[in-house]
Design a protein around this motif. Structure first.
Motif, short mmCIF file in Angstrom:
data_model
loop_
_atom_site.label_atom_id
_atom_site.label_comp_id
_atom_site.label_asym_id
_atom_site.label_seq_id
_atom_site.Cartn_x
_atom_site.Cartn_y
_atom_site.Cartn_z
N UNK A 13 0.80 -1.21 0.00
CA UNK A 13 0.00 0.00 0.00
C UNK A 13 0.84 1.27 0.00
N UNK A 14 2.18 1.13 -0.01
CA UNK A 14 3.07 2.30 0.02
C UNK A 14 3.54 2.64 -1.39
N UNK A 15 3.53 3.96 -1.66
CA UNK A 15 3.91 4.45 -2.98
C UNK A 15 5.08 5.43 -2.85
N UNK A 16 5.97 5.37 -3.84
CA UNK A 16 7.05 6.35 -4.00
C UNK A 16 6.98 6.88 -5.42
N UNK A 17 6.88 8.21 -5.53
CA UNK A 17 6.63 8.83 -6.83
C UNK A 17 7.69 9.90 -7.08
N UNK A 18 8.20 9.94 -8.31
CA UNK A 18 9.17 10.97 -8.70
C UNK A 18 9.01 11.23 -10.19
N UNK A 19 9.60 12.36 -10.64
CA UNK A 19 9.58 12.69 -12.06
C UNK A 19 10.62 11.87 -12.80
N UNK A 20 10.36 11.63 -14.09
CA UNK A 20 11.33 10.91 -14.91
C UNK A 20 12.52 11.81 -15.21
N UNK A 21 13.66 11.19 -15.53
CA UNK A 21 14.88 11.97 -15.82
C UNK A 21 14.70 12.84 -17.05
N UNK A 22 14.01 12.32 -18.08
CA UNK A 22 13.78 13.11 -19.29
C UNK A 22 12.95 14.34 -18.98
N UNK A 23 11.92 14.17 -18.17
CA UNK A 23 11.07 15.31 -17.79
C UNK A 23 11.87 16.35 -17.01
N UNK A 24 12.71 15.89 -16.08
CA UNK A 24 13.51 16.83 -15.27
C UNK A 24 14.49 17.60 -16.14
N UNK A 25 15.11 16.93 -17.12
CA UNK A 25 16.04 17.63 -18.02
C UNK A 25 15.31 18.71 -18.82
N UNK A 26 14.13 18.39 -19.32
CA UNK A 26 13.36 19.37 -20.06
C UNK A 26 12.97 20.55 -19.17
N UNK A 27 12.59 20.27 -17.94
CA UNK A 27 12.21 21.32 -17.02
C UNK A 27 13.38 22.23 -16.68
N UNK A 28 14.57 21.65 -16.50
CA UNK A 28 15.75 22.46 -16.20
C UNK A 28 16.07 23.41 -17.35
#
Length: 523
Positions: free
Chosen positions: A130-145
């Motif tokens: 029932x535990x979740x860990x969520x993060x952005x993908x590396x491709x998305x983070x590079x685009x955001x930077x």
């Protein structure tokens, strides 16, 4: 023989007087200018960093802080999604550079996983029971930077140069650094203040009934933020503010300083979308407190007495007049997407600029003398008239640059030199056309009229094509390139004005004073 219409003659006289009026301060000493009446222009041309020195700053964007903020926003978005499906969670928050939470009902884990993947496709999701860990993908983070760095450069340009005429140099260096060069800056601290504040404005609700001083736990989807209001002990009061942003500064279209009951305030106006959201939120929450948050500090948190529609409002606080003006500038320019830290600072001395100015003066004088001599030698009296128009062309360029308070750089000087050559070229085309008409047997009056009329198309074509290139340089260039484009564009417009109107007026004036049968000086 045709004559210039009266409106053209009046335009020439007005343009000449205004050009001399604004250009004159550049040849008058500072002390003399200070002693003149206020209605006389006192401004001189701004010299660029390469001519008079200025400030050099190297800043670093805090991309780590940006990612933390994005994770906080992601946490708030996940909470909204799960509440819509009536799914209970516990322990929702940002930990170890991830959004973590657990479900109160483990049997709905598959439903949550499907919802997150459908609504938030740019995520990497891991699940253990029932535990979740969520993060952005590396491709998305590079685009955001990359997007953040581009947006930061755009906002800095707006803040430091609202008119686009100061010839700034603002460019990205490496992964997360931005180089800023500002010519002629006298107060580097003011520049650092403009750069140092993120100025992110948001409108959010205050969570009532939660008092951390009593030991109450901050609920998921909320933050404890300091307020500009002080407690009886003199310390900033703390407010529990929802992380959900109702309206942000991105929806502002204008912000101006003003006064309300004698106190400085900032008046703002939303776009249509922001105004509607603001109206709907206040209508549905009459009686609640609505916090105005600037850079994680609560400026004010008034109680909503009635629906606030119309798309405008005001920000009040313990502002000074200067602070209200600066906040208005920040809000007009937009918020920096991430804080910038100054890691290198130095002042650029004007020594190199003094040498460049001296060399430029010598080159300009030699060039003008050679051009004047050439025109007089080849075209005689008409050449001297063209030289007068050429000097007026230079005065107009200097006058306009001074009036606009544009910044002159070495590339800008090159632009002026180029327009001087093009101005002579226009006169050469006109005079050669007049010479050709005279050799074909036309009288002096007809040759002059035909020469100007038939050369004007060629002059306009050549100048317009160059002007298009200059506009593209201004649109896509930056710093010295834009300075070159500005002076080139002004010079093109001025040279066309002088060649088509001023030179023609002087030539027609000379021709009217001549006796019938007088030979053209250029025939």
């Amino acid at each position: 023989m045709s004559n210039l219409p009266r409106w053209q003659r009046i335009t020439i006289l007005i343009a000449t007087v205004l050009a001399i009026f604004y250009a004159a301060p550049n040849v008058i000493g500072k002390q003399t200018l200070d002693s003149l009446p206020d209605w006389i222009p006192h401004e001189q041309i701004n010299l660029g960093l390469d001519l008079r020195g200025g400030a050099y700053l190297l800043t670093e964007a805090d991309l780590d802080a940006l990612e933390v903020e994005q994770l906080r926003d992601l946490s708030a978005s996940i909470l909204v999604l799960l509440r819509q499906d009536r799914i209970g969670v516990r322990g929702l928050g940002v930990r170890d550079e991830q959004v973590q939470f657990a479900l109160r009902d483990p049997e709905r884990a598959d439903q949550v996983l499907e919802t997150l993947r459908r609504e938030l496709p740019d995520l990497e999701i891991s699940r253990t029971g029932e535990r979740f860990r969520v993060n952005f993908s590396d491709l998305y983070l590079d685009q955001q930077r990359n997007n953040v760095m581009e947006q930061a450069i755009l906002v800095l340009n707006r803040r430091l140069d609202e008119t686009g005429t100061r010839a700034l140099t603002i460019q990205r260096q490496g992964f997360n650094r931005i180089l800023i060069q500002v010519p002629g800056i006298e107060n580097p601290q003011e520049l650092k203040d403009l750069i140092g504040q993120t100025a992110k404005l948001t409108f959010r609700f205050v969570l009532e009934g939660v008092d951390p001083t009593r030991g109450d736990r901050i609920p998921a989807g909320a933050s404890l933020l300091p307020s500009e209001d002080l407690s009886p002990s003199g310390q900033p009061m703390m407010e529990v503010i929802s992380d959900r942003v109702i309206v942000s500064g991105e929806n502002l279209t204008d912000a101006q300083p003003s006064f309300d009951t004698g106190s400085p305030v900032v008046l703002f106006r939303f776009d249509a979308f922001g105004g509607q959201r603001f109206c709907d939120a206040t209508r549905a929450n009459v009686g609640r407190r609505f916090a105005i948050v600037l850079d994680d500090t609560v400026i004010s948190a008034p109680v909503i007495r009635d629906a606030i529609c119309g798309g405008s409002g005001q920000i009040s606080g313990n502002f000074t007049v200067e602070e209200a003006q600066q906040l208005s500038l920040f809000l007009r320019a937009g918020a920096l997407p991430t804080p910038l830290t100054i890691i290198e600072e130095r002042s650029v001395g004007p020594g190199l600029g003094a040498d460049s100015i001296a060399a430029g003066e010598i080159a300009s004088v030699v060039g003008v003398v050679l051009v004047v001599f050439f025109m007089a030698l080849i075209y005689g009296r008409f050449g001297l008239l063209a030289d007068v128009a050429l000097i007026l062309n230079l005065i107009i360029i200097v006058g306009v640059l001074t009036a606009l308070q544009a910044t002159l750089t070495l590339p800008g000087i090159a632009g002026i030199a180029l327009t001087m050559g093009m101005a002579v070229d226009a006169n050469v085309l006109i005079f050669e056309r007049i010479r050709e008409e005279a050799r074909n047997g036309r009288t002096m009056a007809l040759a002059i009229d035909a020469g100007f009329k038939r050369a004007i198309t060629t002059i306009i074509d050549s100048n317009v094509t160059t002007l298009i290139a200059a506009l593209l340089l201004y649109q896509f260039g930056s710093g010295p390139i834009r300075g070159f484009a500005v002076t080139l564009s002004l010079g093109l417009a001025s040279s066309m004005f002088c060649a088509i109107f001023v030179t023609r007026w002087m030539v027609l004036g000379w021709a009217r004073r001549q006796k019938r049968g007088t030979r053209l000086p250029i025939a």
